[in-house]
Design a protein around this motif. Sequence first.
Motif, PDB file in Angstrom:
ATOM      1  N   GLU A 323       0.828  -1.202   0.000  1.00  0.00           N
ATOM      2  CA  GLU A 323       0.000   0.000   0.000  1.00  0.00           C
ATOM      3  C   GLU A 323       0.862   1.252   0.000  1.00  0.00           C
ATOM      4  N   HIS A 324       1.991   1.206   0.720  1.00  0.00           N
ATOM      5  CA  HIS A 324       2.861   2.376   0.798  1.00  0.00           C
ATOM      6  C   HIS A 324       3.453   2.711  -0.567  1.00  0.00           C
ATOM      7  N   ILE A 325       3.831   1.676  -1.319  1.00  0.00           N
ATOM      8  CA  ILE A 325       4.383   1.915  -2.657  1.00  0.00           C
ATOM      9  C   ILE A 325       3.315   2.495  -3.575  1.00  0.00           C
ATOM     10  N   LEU A 326       2.103   1.990  -3.462  1.00  0.00           N
ATOM     11  CA  LEU A 326       1.026   2.439  -4.343  1.00  0.00           C
ATOM     12  C   LEU A 326       0.562   3.854  -4.012  1.00  0.00           C
ATOM     13  N   ASN A 327       0.664   4.234  -2.745  1.00  0.00           N
ATOM     14  CA  ASN A 327       0.145   5.535  -2.318  1.00  0.00           C
ATOM     15  C   ASN A 327       1.197   6.631  -2.204  1.00  0.00           C
ATOM     16  N   ILE A 328       2.460   6.263  -2.223  1.00  0.00           N
ATOM     17  CA  ILE A 328       3.527   7.255  -2.100  1.00  0.00           C
ATOM     18  C   ILE A 328       4.321   7.313  -3.392  1.00  0.00           C
ATOM     19  N   ASN A 329       4.554   8.507  -3.862  1.00  0.00           N
ATOM     20  CA  ASN A 329       5.319   8.709  -5.102  1.00  0.00           C
ATOM     21  C   ASN A 329       6.806   8.557  -4.792  1.00  0.00           C
ATOM     22  N   THR A 330       7.236   7.305  -4.704  1.00  0.00           N
ATOM     23  CA  THR A 330       8.600   7.019  -4.255  1.00  0.00           C
ATOM     24  C   THR A 330       9.515   6.633  -5.410  1.00  0.00           C
ATOM     25  N   ASP A 331      10.803   6.894  -5.220  1.00  0.00           N
ATOM     26  CA  ASP A 331      11.818   6.538  -6.212  1.00  0.00           C
ATOM     27  C   ASP A 331      12.572   5.283  -5.810  1.00  0.00           C
ATOM     28  N   TYR A 332      12.699   5.060  -4.485  1.00  0.00           N
ATOM     29  CA  TYR A 332      13.431   3.899  -3.969  1.00  0.00           C
ATOM     30  C   TYR A 332      12.623   3.252  -2.849  1.00  0.00           C
ATOM     31  N   ILE A 333      12.854   1.958  -2.656  1.00  0.00           N
ATOM     32  CA  ILE A 333      12.477   1.344  -1.388  1.00  0.00           C
ATOM     33  C   ILE A 333      13.731   0.697  -0.813  1.00  0.00           C
ATOM     34  N   LYS A 334      13.844   0.751   0.516  1.00  0.00           N
ATOM     35  CA  LYS A 334      14.974   0.133   1.196  1.00  0.00           C
ATOM     36  C   LYS A 334      14.439  -1.073   1.954  1.00  0.00           C
ATOM     37  N   LEU A 335      14.902  -2.245   1.567  1.00  0.00           N
ATOM     38  CA  LEU A 335      14.427  -3.479   2.183  1.00  0.00           C
ATOM     39  C   LEU A 335      14.909  -3.568   3.624  1.00  0.00           C
ATOM     40  N   ASP A 336      14.013  -3.926   4.515  1.00  0.00           N
ATOM     41  CA  ASP A 336      14.349  -3.992   5.932  1.00  0.00           C
ATOM     42  C   ASP A 336      15.397  -5.069   6.190  1.00  0.00           C
ATOM     43  N   GLY A 337      16.248  -4.776   7.184  1.00  0.00           N
ATOM     44  CA  GLY A 337      17.320  -5.698   7.509  1.00  0.00           C
ATOM     45  C   GLY A 337      16.849  -7.068   7.943  1.00  0.00           C
ATOM     46  N   SER A 338      15.637  -7.156   8.526  1.00  0.00           N
ATOM     47  CA  SER A 338      15.122  -8.454   8.960  1.00  0.00           C
ATOM     48  C   SER A 338      14.940  -9.412   7.788  1.00  0.00           C
ATOM     49  N   LEU A 339      14.691  -8.872   6.591  1.00  0.00           N
ATOM     50  CA  LEU A 339      14.574  -9.706   5.390  1.00  0.00           C
ATOM     51  C   LEU A 339      15.942 -10.086   4.842  1.00  0.00           C
ATOM     52  N   ILE A 340      16.850  -9.100   4.813  1.00  0.00           N
ATOM     53  CA  ILE A 340      18.161  -9.326   4.209  1.00  0.00           C
ATOM     54  C   ILE A 340      19.000 -10.280   5.054  1.00  0.00           C
ATOM     55  N   LYS A 341      18.890 -10.167   6.366  1.00  0.00           N
ATOM     56  CA  LYS A 341      19.671 -11.047   7.246  1.00  0.00           C
ATOM     57  C   LYS A 341      19.345 -12.521   7.014  1.00  0.00           C
ATOM     58  N   LYS A 342      18.099 -12.805   6.583  1.00  0.00           N
ATOM     59  CA  LYS A 342      17.666 -14.193   6.399  1.00  0.00           C
ATOM     60  C   LYS A 342      17.447 -14.533   4.927  1.00  0.00           C
ATOM     61  N   ILE A 343      18.097 -13.786   4.064  1.00  0.00           N
ATOM     62  CA  ILE A 343      17.854 -13.956   2.624  1.00  0.00           C
ATOM     63  C   ILE A 343      18.306 -15.327   2.118  1.00  0.00           C
ATOM     64  N   ASP A 344      19.155 -16.027   2.885  1.00  0.00           N
ATOM     65  CA  ASP A 344      19.590 -17.370   2.480  1.00  0.00           C
ATOM     66  C   ASP A 344      18.542 -18.435   2.783  1.00  0.00           C
ATOM     67  N   GLU A 345      17.459 -18.050   3.475  1.00  0.00           N
ATOM     68  CA  GLU A 345      16.359 -18.972   3.727  1.00  0.00           C
ATOM     69  C   GLU A 345      15.323 -18.825   2.611  1.00  0.00           C
ATOM     70  N   ASN A 346      14.792 -19.935   2.140  1.00  0.00           N
ATOM     71  CA  ASN A 346      13.925 -19.932   0.959  1.00  0.00           C
ATOM     72  C   ASN A 346      12.747 -18.970   1.074  1.00  0.00           C
ATOM     73  N   VAL A 347      12.077 -18.985   2.223  1.00  0.00           N
ATOM     74  CA  VAL A 347      10.878 -18.161   2.361  1.00  0.00           C
ATOM     75  C   VAL A 347      11.227 -16.673   2.260  1.00  0.00           C
ATOM     76  N   TYR A 348      12.353 -16.262   2.854  1.00  0.00           N
ATOM     77  CA  TYR A 348      12.752 -14.856   2.790  1.00  0.00           C
ATOM     78  C   TYR A 348      13.300 -14.510   1.411  1.00  0.00           C
ATOM     79  N   TYR A 349      14.029 -15.439   0.819  1.00  0.00           N
ATOM     80  CA  TYR A 349      14.549 -15.218  -0.542  1.00  0.00           C
ATOM     81  C   TYR A 349      13.404 -14.976  -1.517  1.00  0.00           C
ATOM     82  N   ASN A 350      12.369 -15.822  -1.424  1.00  0.00           N
ATOM     83  CA  ASN A 350      11.232 -15.684  -2.331  1.00  0.00           C
ATOM     84  C   ASN A 350      10.423 -14.414  -2.053  1.00  0.00           C
ATOM     85  N   LEU A 351      10.327 -14.032  -0.762  1.00  0.00           N
ATOM     86  CA  LEU A 351       9.624 -12.800  -0.424  1.00  0.00           C
ATOM     87  C   LEU A 351      10.353 -11.587  -0.996  1.00  0.00           C
TER      88      LEU A 351
END
Length: 409
Positions: A323-351
Amino acid sequence: MSLFQTFCKYFYKNKTKTIFIIDILYMKDINAFYGFKNGDYILSQLCKLLKNKIRRDINHCLENPSCIEIKKSHVDVFTITIYDDLVETDILKVKNIIFDNIVGSEFKILNSKVAIDIDITIGCSKGEDKDLLVYAERALHNAKMNYIHFMYYDAKLYKNQLVNEELVKTLHRNIEEKKVEPYFQPIMDNKTQQITKYEALMRIYDNEGNIIMPQAFIEKARKYRLFNKLMELLILKVIEYIKLYKISVSINLDYTDILNPTMKNLIIENLRNDDIGHYLTIEILESKKISNYYLVNEFINDLKAYDVKIAIDDFGSGFSNYEHILNINTDYIKLDGSLIKKIDENVYYNLVKSIVLFCKEQNIKVVAEFVSDLRIHRYVKSLDIDYSQGYYIGKPQKINEIIESRNER
């Protein structure tokens, strides 16, 4: 009062004691619905329960029997003072005895076969006479504010109070002497492997010139209404460095900062006469708190008139959604560290993969934060994420260190 209790009070006059404050929740509702006579009757039953079974259970659970004083301090508030410096495990045992006995009991109603139950909140503290009740009441208040049934403040908080007072003085001094300084953490373009921009992170200094990290002062600065002054100084420093060194920098603002017209006017006033807007990115923090997208986009559009870029920070944290991306005229998004720290796990990688694909369709650049090592960086690059930021890319540095390293290339 028995001779033993009198002796305990005299003996422990200037020694540490432990106090529990017990507050009946929704007592006003009980009085309103069942009447004040029944309210008083319930209080008398509770008082009897405290002075008999609960007192016995507490003495039984403590290895050394202690003097215990039980009294009603307010209409629906009771205190249990144990004339002993209880260790934390014993405090929790006593708390459980109080809570389980009261919440597990049924309280009779006059002229009725129906019994009701009651709920309580407990605040606890240890200390001497001058400190004891103040901190126990603060613990009780914070427990109620956080909708939990128990909170404990120990003697360390007395020291913390002095630390807080010293911190406020430090904040005032940094503002008066304009010592607020941005440290710059590099952001790498994953295609070119070059540092193309920096995030400005606030730092202040203690009396000896040592850096105080944001987690130690940001919350207190907001509480004592000093954060805006700190932020204004940071913004002015960042704009000054942009003018001098032509570096691209992002600044963090949260929803309350965006709603502050002084903050927006400060930025625009300093962009109006210089063509530097394209060097500046505003990162919107805690976007999940946004309740008025019209005001946010008004702020964004005013800044974009000066070619300022917009980023949504910590995307994917908690219950963040598209919703934030759709409602805010943004140029970048910064992925939260909680996702990146676990990016080697399939569920987080796919997310993360799904977020990146969506952003590419919307022509929005993606930045991965908390890239702490080569392994994570490789995962990030495999997903074609545009930028990386984290300790593997570079730690926050002073402006002179940034310029020196740039000149050496």
